[in-house]
Design a protein around this motif. Structure first.
Motif, PDB file in Angstrom:
ATOM      1  N   GLY A  45       0.774  -1.233   0.000  1.00 13.59           N
ATOM      2  CA  GLY A  45       0.000   0.000   0.000  1.00 13.59           C
ATOM      3  C   GLY A  45       0.802   1.277   0.000  1.00 13.59           C
ATOM      4  N   THR A  46       2.070   1.239  -0.400  1.00 12.02           N
ATOM      5  CA  THR A  46       2.862   2.467  -0.492  1.00 12.02           C
ATOM      6  C   THR A  46       2.224   3.402  -1.507  1.00 12.02           C
ATOM      7  N   PRO A  47       1.838   4.614  -1.113  1.00  7.86           N
ATOM      8  CA  PRO A  47       1.134   5.514  -2.037  1.00  7.86           C
ATOM      9  C   PRO A  47       1.934   5.781  -3.312  1.00  7.86           C
ATOM     10  N   GLY A  48       1.260   5.677  -4.447  1.00  7.79           N
ATOM     11  CA  GLY A  48       1.861   6.012  -5.724  1.00  7.79           C
ATOM     12  C   GLY A  48       2.783   4.967  -6.310  1.00  7.79           C
ATOM     13  N   ARG A  49       3.019   3.886  -5.600  1.00  7.49           N
ATOM     14  CA  ARG A  49       3.941   2.866  -6.089  1.00  7.49           C
ATOM     15  C   ARG A  49       3.162   1.643  -6.589  1.00  7.49           C
ATOM     16  N   GLY A  50       3.615   1.087  -7.692  1.00  6.38           N
ATOM     17  CA  GLY A  50       2.969  -0.095  -8.231  1.00  6.38           C
ATOM     18  C   GLY A  50       3.647  -0.553  -9.500  1.00  6.38           C
ATOM     19  N   PHE A  51       2.993  -1.450 -10.209  1.00  4.51           N
ATOM     20  CA  PHE A  51       3.555  -2.018 -11.429  1.00  4.51           C
ATOM     21  C   PHE A  51       2.415  -2.299 -12.402  1.00  4.51           C
ATOM     22  N   TRP A  52       2.779  -2.599 -13.642  1.00  4.02           N
ATOM     23  CA  TRP A  52       1.803  -2.935 -14.672  1.00  4.02           C
ATOM     24  C   TRP A  52       1.742  -4.458 -14.808  1.00  4.02           C
ATOM     25  N   ALA A  53       0.553  -5.005 -14.593  1.00  3.88           N
ATOM     26  CA  ALA A  53       0.347  -6.450 -14.687  1.00  3.88           C
ATOM     27  C   ALA A  53      -0.204  -6.795 -16.066  1.00  3.88           C
ATOM     28  N   LYS A  54       0.505  -7.651 -16.781  1.00  4.29           N
ATOM     29  CA  LYS A  54       0.056  -8.146 -18.083  1.00  4.29           C
ATOM     30  C   LYS A  54      -0.827  -9.364 -17.815  1.00  4.29           C
ATOM     31  N   LEU A  55      -2.109  -9.248 -18.083  1.00  4.62           N
ATOM     32  CA  LEU A  55      -3.103 -10.220 -17.634  1.00  4.62           C
ATOM     33  C   LEU A  55      -3.305 -11.317 -18.672  1.00  4.62           C
ATOM     34  N   GLU A  56      -2.401 -12.292 -18.656  1.00  3.47           N
ATOM     35  CA  GLU A  56      -2.479 -13.384 -19.623  1.00  3.47           C
ATOM     36  C   GLU A  56      -3.616 -14.359 -19.333  1.00  3.47           C
ATOM     37  N   GLY A  57      -4.244 -14.228 -18.172  1.00  4.11           N
ATOM     38  CA  GLY A  57      -5.438 -15.005 -17.894  1.00  4.11           C
ATOM     39  C   GLY A  57      -6.605 -14.629 -18.782  1.00  4.11           C
ATOM     40  N   HIS A  58      -6.489 -13.529 -19.523  1.00  4.55           N
ATOM     41  CA  HIS A  58      -7.549 -13.146 -20.458  1.00  4.55           C
ATOM     42  C   HIS A  58      -7.494 -13.948 -21.757  1.00  4.55           C
ATOM     43  N   ASN A  59      -6.436 -14.700 -21.977  1.00  2.00           N
ATOM     44  CA  ASN A  59      -6.472 -15.696 -23.043  1.00  2.00           C
ATOM     45  C   ASN A  59      -7.458 -16.791 -22.643  1.00  2.00           C
ATOM     46  N   PRO A  60      -8.005 -17.543 -23.591  1.00  2.00           N
ATOM     47  CA  PRO A  60      -8.995 -18.571 -23.225  1.00  2.00           C
ATOM     48  C   PRO A  60      -8.492 -19.548 -22.174  1.00  2.00           C
ATOM     49  N   GLY A  61      -7.224 -19.984 -22.279  1.00  2.00           N
ATOM     50  CA  GLY A  61      -6.695 -20.949 -21.335  1.00  2.00           C
ATOM     51  C   GLY A  61      -5.531 -20.436 -20.517  1.00  2.00           C
ATOM     52  N   GLY A  62      -5.076 -19.219 -20.765  1.00  2.00           N
ATOM     53  CA  GLY A  62      -3.929 -18.679 -20.055  1.00  2.00           C
ATOM     54  C   GLY A  62      -2.770 -18.413 -21.000  1.00  2.00           C
ATOM     55  N   ILE A  63      -1.620 -18.098 -20.418  1.00  2.00           N
ATOM     56  CA  ILE A  63      -0.473 -17.646 -21.203  1.00  2.00           C
ATOM     57  C   ILE A  63      -0.008 -18.682 -22.219  1.00  2.00           C
ATOM     58  N   LYS A  64      -0.166 -19.972 -21.909  1.00  2.00           N
ATOM     59  CA  LYS A  64       0.400 -20.993 -22.786  1.00  2.00           C
ATOM     60  C   LYS A  64      -0.490 -21.343 -23.971  1.00  2.00           C
ATOM     61  N   ASP A  65      -1.585 -20.610 -24.141  1.00  2.00           N
ATOM     62  CA  ASP A  65      -2.273 -20.676 -25.427  1.00  2.00           C
ATOM     63  C   ASP A  65      -1.335 -20.213 -26.537  1.00  2.00           C
ATOM     64  N   ARG A  66      -0.492 -19.233 -26.225  1.00  2.00           N
ATOM     65  CA  ARG A  66       0.410 -18.686 -27.242  1.00  2.00           C
ATOM     66  C   ARG A  66       1.385 -19.759 -27.758  1.00  2.00           C
ATOM     67  N   PRO A  67       2.185 -20.410 -26.895  1.00  2.00           N
ATOM     68  CA  PRO A  67       3.090 -21.437 -27.427  1.00  2.00           C
ATOM     69  C   PRO A  67       2.359 -22.687 -27.881  1.00  2.00           C
ATOM     70  N   GLY A  68       1.207 -23.017 -27.275  1.00  2.00           N
ATOM     71  CA  GLY A  68       0.466 -24.185 -27.740  1.00  2.00           C
ATOM     72  C   GLY A  68       0.137 -24.077 -29.219  1.00  2.00           C
TER      73      GLY A  68
END
Length: 376
Positions: A45-68
């Motif tokens: 909860g440090t104010p103003g601090r964070g990161f960008w999350a790349k949400l690969e769960g939005h693929n139908p099965g997850g990140i490994k849909d890409r290499p599959g």
């Protein structure tokens, strides 16, 4: 560019009835890719601090849909995989979903070799998608369940002439499959200073960082491994966490690309997953918890203009009976164990065996010869 996007909520938003989908797909493989990035405040909860999350769960099965999809497409193009031939692979789950998808797209039967650690819900889902699930019944003496699965794959290939194994651990097509993910990050963020990735086969960390460094040569790559994994030189132990870590040394891991590695314990990943769920709604599995823990620490300790991207490989649904199940977590002593605010430090992976969140900036390939290590 993302610089014009505020991490704060927009003051006005269109009504739901005014929203029109920008993704109209005619084929199921078109659902893969173009996943969102979400500004994620760091977990303490440090104010103003964070990161960008790349949400690969939005693929139908997850990140490994890409290499599959990519590994099957490239094997067909080379003639390594003939039309209608059987595809056999070892998986702990997520690649199985990607290969089930590829089997539908390219019309190949799929046999997936797994172990008793795969969640029953995942086994049932893979079967529903038409895959044959083969479960090994005992671990390999030194290589654990992972090597036992690979040995079973070899048996099935020998018994079925013309069958093909993508070999996600050593196939460079697995690495190449993440070019598009990297290009999406370039378009979405405009600049990436630090990339945080879980490491299992080595595919998405190696492939994404390689392309990002063509745009951002000073990119730093931070690897996140599991306690008990041998990838970065720790001794192999029985692991509760699935989706990251390994009891073998995959050739797709690009050791030279990493600036540091962190090992995370199961209870620390569980706490972080649940913290994300209650504070941000967006959460996921073991890899997501481990990656978010490390990315949050980086967000607290790096200069405030550092742009950190963290890859979230999947969503939470597969883990309803493990990470998010209190009874399961009590049985494995995973509840109420708040991670420390910073990792322990070791100077070399061989210094000692770690049992909690630990960081090392000296990254080595444990399978390399002494001369190869000196040349790094």
């Amino acid at each position: 560019m993302i610089d014009v996007i505020s991490s704060r909520r927009l003051a006005t938003r269109p009504a739901q009835s005014q929203l029109i989908s920008s993704s109209t797909c005619h084929e199921i493989d078109q659902l893969v890719g173009n996943t969102p990035v979400l500004w994620t405040p760091e977990i303490s909860g440090t104010p103003g601090r964070g990161f960008w999350a790349k949400l690969e769960g939005h693929n139908p099965g997850g990140i490994k849909d890409r290499p599959g999809l990519h590994m099957i497409q490239r094997a067909r193009e080379r003639g390594d995989l003939l039309p209608g031939a059987l595809v056999v692979e070892s998986t702990s789950g997520t690649l199985g979903l990607g290969l089930a998808l590829a089997g539908m797209v390219y019309e190949h039967p799929i046999t997936l070799v797994t172990d008793p650690g795969m969640e029953p819900a995942m086994r049932h889902l893979l079967a529903a998608y038409g895959a044959q699930v083969d479960i090994v019944d005992r671990p390999h003496r030194t290589g654990g369940w992972q090597q036992a699965r690979r040995d079973r794959v070899a048996q099935l290939l020998a018994a079925q002439p013309g069958a093909f194994c993508p070999d996600q651990y050593n196939n460079p097509d697995n690495v190449d499959a993440y070019q598009q993910l990297a290009l999406e990050l370039v378009a979405q963020l405009g600049r990436v200073d630090v990339l945080v990735c879980s490491v299992g086969t080595g595919g998405h960390s190696s492939g994404t960082a390689r392309v990002l460094r063509e745009f951002f040569p000073h990119l730093r790559l931070v690897g996140v491994d599991a306690i008990g994994s041998t990838i970065f030189g720790q001794p192999a132990r029985t692991r509760l966490m699935r989706g990251l870590g390994s009891s073998i040394h995959p050739r797709n891991v690009d050791y030279r690309a990493f600036d540091q590695v962190h090992w995370v314990a199961p209870a620390e990943a569980v706490w972080t997953c649940r913290r994300l769920a209650v504070t941000r709604y967006v959460t996921g599995g073991w890899s997501v918890g481990a990656v978010a823990l490390v990315a949050s620490w980086l967000a607290r300790t790096e200069p405030d203009d550092t742009r950190i991207a963290a890859v979230f490989p999947d969503g939470p649904h597969r883990y309803a009976d493990t990470i998010y199940n209190d009874d399961y977590c009590r049985r494995h002593d995973l509840l109420g164990r708040l991670p420390d605010s910073r990792p322990e430090e070791i100077r070399h992976p061989g210094e000692r065996e770690v049992d909690r969140w630990t960081r090392c900036t000296h990254v080595v390939d444990p399978a390399a010869t002494g001369n190869e290590q000196r040349q790094r």
